[in-house]
Structures are given as C-alpha cells and as structure tokens.
Design an enzyme around this catalytic site. Structure first.
Site, PDB file in Angstrom:
ATOM      1  N   GLU A 194      -6.900   3.246  -9.030  1.00 16.65           N
ATOM      2  CA  GLU A 194      -5.622   2.648  -9.981  1.00 16.65           C
ATOM      3  C   GLU A 194      -5.788   1.289  -9.331  1.00 16.65           C
ATOM      4  O   GLU A 194      -6.096   0.753  -8.506  1.00 16.65           O
ATOM      5  CB  GLU A 194      -4.199   2.851  -9.576  1.00 16.65           C
ATOM      6  N   CYS A 239      -5.306  -6.038  -7.596  1.00 16.71           N
ATOM      7  CA  CYS A 239      -5.568  -5.664  -6.600  1.00 16.71           C
ATOM      8  C   CYS A 239      -6.376  -4.600  -7.128  1.00 16.71           C
ATOM      9  O   CYS A 239      -6.256  -3.669  -7.703  1.00 16.71           O
ATOM     10  CB  CYS A 239      -4.051  -5.712  -6.154  1.00 16.71           C
ATOM     11  N   CYS A 271     -10.274   8.506  -0.271  1.00 18.22           N
ATOM     12  CA  CYS A 271     -10.360   7.362   0.713  1.00 18.22           C
ATOM     13  C   CYS A 271     -10.576   8.632   1.886  1.00 18.22           C
ATOM     14  O   CYS A 271      -9.632   9.571   1.997  1.00 18.22           O
ATOM     15  CB  CYS A 271      -9.151   6.282   1.396  1.00 18.22           C
ATOM     16  N   CYS A 330      -0.400   5.761   3.906  1.00 14.34           N
ATOM     17  CA  CYS A 330      -1.303   5.613   2.796  1.00 14.34           C
ATOM     18  C   CYS A 330      -1.400   6.657   2.038  1.00 14.34           C
ATOM     19  O   CYS A 330      -1.474   8.468   2.187  1.00 14.34           O
ATOM     20  CB  CYS A 330      -2.358   5.036   2.740  1.00 14.34           C
ATOM     21  N   SER A 370      -6.219  -5.265   8.173  1.00 10.81           N
ATOM     22  CA  SER A 370      -5.109  -4.477   8.619  1.00 10.81           C
ATOM     23  C   SER A 370      -4.564  -3.170  10.057  1.00 10.81           C
ATOM     24  O   SER A 370      -5.146  -2.702  10.928  1.00 10.81           O
ATOM     25  CB  SER A 370      -5.432  -2.575   7.613  1.00 10.81           C
ATOM     26  N   LEU A 371      -3.736  -4.818  10.776  1.00  7.50           N
ATOM     27  CA  LEU A 371      -3.534  -4.255  12.391  1.00  7.50           C
ATOM     28  C   LEU A 371      -2.400  -3.025  12.537  1.00  7.50           C
ATOM     29  O   LEU A 371      -2.350  -2.084  13.210  1.00  7.50           O
ATOM     30  CB  LEU A 371      -3.181  -5.707  12.782  1.00  7.50           C
ATOM     31  N   HIS A 372      -1.193  -3.886  12.187  1.00  9.10           N
ATOM     32  CA  HIS A 372      -0.467  -2.535  12.442  1.00  9.10           C
ATOM     33  C   HIS A 372       0.639  -2.166  13.543  1.00  9.10           C
ATOM     34  O   HIS A 372       1.295  -1.395  13.425  1.00  9.10           O
ATOM     35  CB  HIS A 372      -0.041  -1.152  10.964  1.00  9.10           C
ATOM     36  N   ASN A 402       6.468   1.282   2.756  1.00 11.44           N
ATOM     37  CA  ASN A 402       6.641   1.558   1.176  1.00 11.44           C
ATOM     38  C   ASN A 402       6.632   3.446   1.755  1.00 11.44           C
ATOM     39  O   ASN A 402       4.955   3.712   1.694  1.00 11.44           O
ATOM     40  CB  ASN A 402       5.625   1.104   0.382  1.00 11.44           C
ATOM     41  N   CYS A 406       0.152   1.533  -2.752  1.00 10.45           N
ATOM     42  CA  CYS A 406      -0.978   1.975  -2.629  1.00 10.45           C
ATOM     43  C   CYS A 406      -1.401   3.769  -3.119  1.00 10.45           C
ATOM     44  O   CYS A 406      -0.786   4.202  -2.085  1.00 10.45           O
ATOM     45  CB  CYS A 406      -1.874   2.155  -0.621  1.00 10.45           C
TER      46      CYS A 406
HETATM   47  N1  SAH Z   1      -8.616   0.867   3.803  1.00  8.58           N
HETATM   48  C1  SAH Z   1      -8.312  -1.192   3.877  1.00  8.58           C
HETATM   49  C2  SAH Z   1      -7.983  -1.170   2.354  1.00  8.58           C
HETATM   50  C3  SAH Z   1      -7.174  -0.439   1.338  1.00  8.58           C
HETATM   51  S1  SAH Z   1      -5.154  -0.173   1.892  1.00  8.58           S
HETATM   52  C4  SAH Z   1      -7.311  -1.616   4.393  1.00  8.58           C
HETATM   53  O1  SAH Z   1      -7.476  -0.392   4.820  1.00  8.58           O
HETATM   54  O2  SAH Z   1      -7.202  -2.697   5.083  1.00  8.58           O
HETATM   55  C5  SAH Z   1      -4.428  -2.174   2.307  1.00  8.58           C
HETATM   56  C6  SAH Z   1      -3.192  -2.576   2.807  1.00  8.58           C
HETATM   57  O3  SAH Z   1      -2.073  -1.171   2.368  1.00  8.58           O
HETATM   58  C7  SAH Z   1      -3.943  -1.835   4.204  1.00  8.58           C
HETATM   59  O4  SAH Z   1      -2.666  -2.548   4.706  1.00  8.58           O
HETATM   60  C8  SAH Z   1      -2.824  -0.236   4.591  1.00  8.58           C
HETATM   61  O5  SAH Z   1      -2.877  -0.128   5.635  1.00  8.58           O
HETATM   62  C9  SAH Z   1      -1.512  -0.886   3.420  1.00  8.58           C
HETATM   63  N2  SAH Z   1      -0.658   0.411   3.157  1.00  8.58           N
HETATM   64  C10 SAH Z   1      -0.968   1.408   2.563  1.00  8.58           C
HETATM   65  N3  SAH Z   1      -0.186   1.961   2.364  1.00  8.58           N
HETATM   66  C11 SAH Z   1       0.858   1.783   2.519  1.00  8.58           C
HETATM   67  C12 SAH Z   1       2.474   1.607   2.948  1.00  8.58           C
HETATM   68  N4  SAH Z   1       3.054   2.657   2.028  1.00  8.58           N
HETATM   69  N5  SAH Z   1       2.669   0.575   3.103  1.00  8.58           N
HETATM   70  C13 SAH Z   1       2.977  -0.491   3.245  1.00  8.58           C
HETATM   71  N6  SAH Z   1       1.564  -1.158   3.581  1.00  8.58           N
HETATM   72  C14 SAH Z   1       0.397   0.068   3.314  1.00  8.58           C
END
Ligand code: SAH
Length: 363
Positions: A108, A121, A128, A135, A230-232, A306, A349
């Site tokens: 997608e 995007c 993955c 995710c 992607s720190l989180h 999300n 995503c």
């Molecule tokens: N693998 C890479 C790029 C793809 S994910 C990465 O991890 O950065 C892109 C971004 O979306 C990342 O920051 C990921 O953590 C975030 N992401 C994935 N699923 C999500 C969700 N359900 N809600 C919010 N952010 C999400």
C-alpha cells in the site's frame, strides 16, 4: 570410435534473470551499455524514457536503435504495478492505494495533500520483520524486499492515476527501509536524478525503527535526506515494550547514530513518537525525553497511536498528548502533534493490505 555430438541449446532467459530496467541507476545503465557494446551516452536517453517520460514499452523509445531496443526487450523487463483497490478520505482528500505486484503480492501507498504540496508515503518491503507491537504491517512477517522499480512505480502510478504532481516522498509505509538498504539507495538515486522525476533529496524522508548500522551507513552516502527515527520511548525499558528492535540496539547507541547523521549531513532529525495510553505518555516519560533530547537540533512528531484490532493498545487521551507537548516545549524542543490524515480510511500502516490479504486467505 564414438562420436559426441555437441549441440548448442539456446537458453531462454527466465523472468528472474532478466534485467529490471527501471531499477538501474544512471551509473549502472552506463556499464550495462558498455557491456552490450553500446555508447554510454545512451544511458541518459534510456533513463529519461523510463523515468522522465515513463514509457510503457521499450518500443516507444524512438531515438534508440532497433537492435538496442530488441536487446532490452529480450534481456530486460519493465516492472508494472496494478491498482487493486483505492480508498479516498472524505475528510481531507487523503488517498490510499493498494497495488498488486507481478508476483501477486500487495503493497500500500498513500497520497496526502498538504498546502505545501503533495506527499506520497511508500512501502519499502512486502510485510516487515521488525515486529513493532502496534503496527499492522508486521503481523504477517516479512514476505520480501521491494525492488527499486517497485518503490518508484508507487509514485509514478499515483501521479498517473490522479494527475497530481508529487513533491515529497516519505519512506514510511510498510517495511523497514534499512532492511532493504541497497534497493533503498538505488530508489533515492533514481528518484532524484535530473533525467527522471528529479525530486530534491531534501524532499525525501526515510523513517527507521533504529537499525544503527543502516543509519551510520546512510550518514556516509552524501545524501541530504531527512532521517526520521521511530523513537516512541524515552528509555530502553519502555521502548522494549513496543519495539522488539530495542532488544538489539540500546537507545543510547541509536541516539548517537542520529547525532552522527546530523553531524555528517546537517539535516535535522525527526523523532517520531506514537502515543500509547498508559505505556509511553506519562509526565515522567515527557520529562525524561526532554532530558535526552535537550540541545539537539531536532523535531518531535507526536502521533496518537492508531489502534489495530489485533492488539489492545489505545490512543493516548487528548489532554495527555497536549501535556506531553507542553513539557517538551518548555524545554525548547520543537514539537508538533501529527494531524491524523485519512482516519476514516484505515490509514494506519499496513491496515488496508492486512484486511485485503486476510479476506483473500479466508476465501
Ligand atoms: N519501519 C520504519 C518505517 C515504517 S513505520 C519505521 O519503523 O520507522 C512508519 C511509522 O509509523 C513508524 O514510526 C511506526 O512506528 C509508526 N506506526 C506504525 N503503526 C502505527 C500505528 N498503528 N499507530 C501509530 N503509528 C504507527
């Protein structure tokens, strides 16, 4: 005396052995052409047919000799994507595309319209293997890497279908770009070539979950990309609850890799922080994060998580997000709360791909 009869069998070139014409960088084209006994200046011509004019077949390359076209036709292939589904948001015009690849896998891509231009995007892999807990892209694991041509075609197809011009590209869809490094670099070089789409490298963002070797390698490429991490989480303990990759790389090393990236490229790092209720959205987390990022030239993007139906994570409350933002701001850290685009169309995503493949398997 026995005589052996040798006969020459002309071997057919299988699809896998064929040269993927749209995945070759300009440099690669030059060396392929020299090997074929052709002049290297043809590289620019062919490249601009493929990526500038985007012809559907080799036969449309009218300034290329018949014999060279024949060579490309018999030894090469032209990757195409097929639009399998499309969802358009009624809220903000965000458009999500599901594309079918030549081996029937689906990926997608999302078109987002902003005042400053259109952003796409793209996915970098089919599935993955990083396993991030919130995710949807990772639920079925990794199927395969995308070729450079398959990454490019997502943008080309969206432009063709919608008639819109894409000015920004974010590699933030399904997949971990650092896990498909060589193809990612080819993709960036082709996308930014002046004979092709000619997107400024500065308008391309690559997002990683923090694969340190890849980040350090990227810092050496001399490409002024925006790197998003992607720190989180503000520490390893919380990060491990959300990102299995945190078991492999310590946060300290990931942040050091970001600093190196900034030193080498002068590009400000974007830190993505998906906010999950009760996991990473406390005042303590905000303070610890402010401490870790103090003095860095960076930007923090707070993203309300999300929720996906396979997991129980909940979105942080609005007040918690606002509070978190205020704490970072008090510490002079640039921070924005990401506008939720296309929330009415499953924009998180991997959710569209997931629902499509689950439906298909159930049939
Ligand atoms: N693998 C890479 C790029 C793809 S994910 C990465 O991890 O950065 C892109 C971004 O979306 C990342 O920051 C990921 O953590 C975030 N992401 C994935 N699923 C999500 C969700 N359900 N809600 C919010 N952010 C999400």
């Amino acid at each position: 005396m026995r005589r052996f009869l040798y006969c020459k069998i002309k071997k057919e070139i299988t699809m896998e052995e064929r040269l993927d014409l749209k995945s070759l960088t300009m440099e690669e084209w030059k060396s392929v052409l020299l090997q074929w006994g052709e002049k290297s200046f043809r590289a620019e011509q062919i490249f601009s047919w493929l990526h500038g004019k985007r012809v559907k077949s080799v036969d449309e390359m009218t300034n290329i000799s018949k014999s060279l076209r024949e060579k490309m036709r018999t030894e090469g292939s032209m990757t195409e994507l097929r639009e399998a589904d499309r969802l358009e948001s009624e809220l903000d015009g965000t458009c999500k595309f599901l594309f079918e690849l030549e081996d029937s896998q689906v990926i997608e891509s999302v078109l987002m319209k902003y005042h400053h231009g259109n952003s796409v995007c793209i996915s970098s892999q089919v599935g993955c293997r990083m396993g991030c807990k919130f995710c949807a892209s990772t639920l079925g694991g990794l199927v395969r890497n995308l070729k450079a041509s398959e990454m490019l075609e997502q943008i080309y197809e969206i432009e063709r279908i919608t008639g819109e011009n894409v000015s920004n590209v974010v590699v933030m869809g399904t997949g971990e770009p650092m896990d498909n490094y060589e193809n990612l670099i080819k993709f960036i070089r082709i996308l930014s070539a002046k004979e092709g789409k000619n997107i400024s490298v500065r308008n391309i963002t690559v997002s990683t979950c923090g694969v340190v070797e890849g980040m350090l390698r990227l810092a050496e490429e001399n490409l002024p990309l925006t790197l998003a991490l992607s720190l989180h989480a503000p520490n390893d303990e919380v990060r491990k609850q959300l990102l299995p990759v945190a078991n492999k790389y310590k946060l300290e090393d990931v942040l050091a890799a970001c600093d190196t990236y900034y030193e080498k490229t002068s590009r400000r790092i974007t830190y993505e922080y998906s906010m999950v209720q009760g996991v990473n959205d406390s005042v303590e987390c905000a303070k610890e994060l402010a401490e870790k990022l103090r003095g860095k030239n960076c930007h923090v993007n707070l993203i309300p998580v999300n929720p996906i139906k396979e997991r129980t994570f909940l979105k942080s409350r609005t007040e918690a997000i606002q509070n978190f933002k205020n704490i970072l701001e008090k510490n002079r850290i640039n921070v924005t709360i990401r506008r939720e685009m296309g929330s009415d169309i499953d924009a998180a995503c991997g959710q569209l791909r997931r629902s499509y493949t689950v439906k298909k398997e159930g049939q």
